[in-house]
Design a protein around this motif. Structure first.
Motif, mmCIF file in Angstrom:
data_model
loop_
_atom_site.group_PDB
_atom_site.id
_atom_site.type_symbol
_atom_site.label_atom_id
_atom_site.label_comp_id
_atom_site.label_asym_id
_atom_site.label_seq_id
_atom_site.Cartn_x
_atom_site.Cartn_y
_atom_site.Cartn_z
ATOM 1 N N TYR A 152 -19.134 7.740 -4.462
ATOM 2 C CA TYR A 152 -19.207 8.552 -3.249
ATOM 3 C C TYR A 152 -20.083 7.863 -2.213
ATOM 4 C CZ TYR A 152 -19.725 12.738 -0.334
ATOM 5 O OH TYR A 152 -19.704 13.632 0.709
ATOM 6 N N THR A 180 -26.116 17.015 -1.863
ATOM 7 C CA THR A 180 -24.749 16.717 -2.293
ATOM 8 C C THR A 180 -24.627 16.908 -3.797
ATOM 9 O OG1 THR A 180 -24.539 15.071 -0.525
ATOM 10 C CG2 THR A 180 -22.940 14.952 -2.326
ATOM 11 N N LEU A 235 -23.616 15.680 -6.854
ATOM 12 C CA LEU A 235 -23.228 14.381 -7.399
ATOM 13 C C LEU A 235 -22.910 14.436 -8.892
ATOM 14 C CD1 LEU A 235 -25.719 12.079 -5.449
ATOM 15 C CD2 LEU A 235 -23.255 12.338 -5.062
ATOM 16 N N VAL A 283 -20.139 12.118 -10.405
ATOM 17 C CA VAL A 283 -20.061 10.910 -9.585
ATOM 18 C C VAL A 283 -20.781 9.787 -10.330
ATOM 19 C CG1 VAL A 283 -20.799 9.842 -7.420
ATOM 20 C CG2 VAL A 283 -19.884 12.174 -7.419
ATOM 21 N N VAL A 303 -23.209 5.871 -6.050
ATOM 22 C CA VAL A 303 -23.132 6.070 -4.605
ATOM 23 C C VAL A 303 -23.024 4.708 -3.936
ATOM 24 C CG1 VAL A 303 -24.549 6.637 -2.574
ATOM 25 C CG2 VAL A 303 -24.271 8.305 -4.418
ATOM 26 N N SER A 326 -32.022 9.073 -5.365
ATOM 27 C CA SER A 326 -30.681 9.257 -5.913
ATOM 28 C C SER A 326 -30.696 9.545 -7.406
ATOM 29 C CB SER A 326 -29.825 8.006 -5.657
ATOM 30 O OG SER A 326 -28.538 8.189 -6.209
#
Length: 294
Positions: free
Chosen positions: A84, A101, A103, A106, A109, A135
């Motif tokens: 993403y 977000t 995530l 996912v 990133v 993150s």
């Protein structure tokens, strides 16, 4: 931040920088989105990249971004990993996006370097360190000076490669010596990914692990075959496929990305060619040339 103590398995092979399909009225076309996801997966690509610049991220709303990701997670259902896109030229704003977000599901990133404000190399290092700490999943750097007006140098990339939550770079500078320097000195588990479709075999020959491709939206099977051949040192096959795609490549960018590839997807019946302002849909002449090339 990812605290697993090790990096995720490498994203070897072909990733697709997905377009965002729109209806003729410029709403997000979620039926077209599902068709595109299936088209790329059925073509044999290894992973999908959502909400990159090819996805027209500057002109999709926060609500649309969230729904595109939600639908992708639901529809892909673990068939391939999802990457993403999160980035900004405001470090604090990008950092906040990592907190807001969803995530889950996912794998990584992809984060383009800041555009317009042209930070120093020290500023780029500080920016990415802040994002890597924020993150919950690994980060892939994205160096695309043609859009950002600044270049992540090889030295900066190699500094950032030491961070445990930064696992690779999509290199779209077109600077071969810079890419070679990264390949020569990067940690073994740091991914060098081509950001230029036509340079994929050359970069793989020098140590890259794959490509995040624009053309693979419309030609997933051919690009997956090309990349796998190059990774297997079968450069004769990779060259043959590359040369077949060569006449199409300039048409993809003649009226800006993703205008050309969306016209190709329309001709293939996958989704419409609509783009949002300030981009304009491909002209009739370009569409005709793309159809003939197809």
């Amino acid at each position: 931040m990812n605290n697993s103590g090790s990096r995720l398995p490498a994203f070897h092979g072909t990733g697709v920088a997905l377009v965002t399909p729109f209806t003729a009225a410029f709403a997000v076309d979620y039926d077209g989105w599902r068709r595109l996801l299936d088209f790329c997966i059925d073509g044999g690509v290894e992973y999908l990249v959502i909400n990159g610049t090819t996805g027209e991220s500057p002109t999709t709303s926060a609500a649309e971004k969230a729904e595109l990701l939600r639908v992708a997670k639901e529809h892909v259902a673990g068939r391939v990993p999802l990457v993403y896109g999160i980035g900004s030229n405001d470090t604090a704003a990008a950092e906040e996006l990592f907190h807001t977000t969803d995530l889950h599901g996912v794998a990584a990133v992809l984060s383009a370097s800041p555009a317009y404000n042209k930070p120093s190399q020290a500023g780029l290092i500080a920016h990415y360190h802040r994002l890597a700490e924020a993150s919950p999943v690994p980060i892939i750097l994205y160096n695309v000076p043609g859009r950002t007006a600044s270049n992540l140098t090889a030295e900066t990339t190699l500094r950032l490669a030491q961070h445990p939550n930064i696992i690779g770079i999509k290199e779209a500078s077109g600077l071969m010596e810079q890419c070679l320097t990264i390949a020569a000195h990067k940690p073994k588990d740091f991914l060098l990914l081509s950001g230029d479709d036509l340079l994929t075999p050359a970069l793989i020959a020098c140590g890259a692990e794959g490509i995040i491709s624009v053309m693979a939206n419309a030609f997933p099977k051919r690009f997956a075959e090309l990349t796998r051949a190059a990774l297997a040192d079968d450069f004769a096959t990779a060259r043959d496929i590359l040369f077949r795609l060569l006449p199409l490549n300039p048409l993809m960018y003649e009226e800006s990305n993703p205008v050309g590839v969306k016209a190709a997807l329309e001709a293939l019946g996958v989704c419409g060619a609509a783009v949002r302002l300030p981009l304009l849909e491909a002209t009739g002449g370009l569409k005709d040339r793309i159809r003939r090339a197809l």
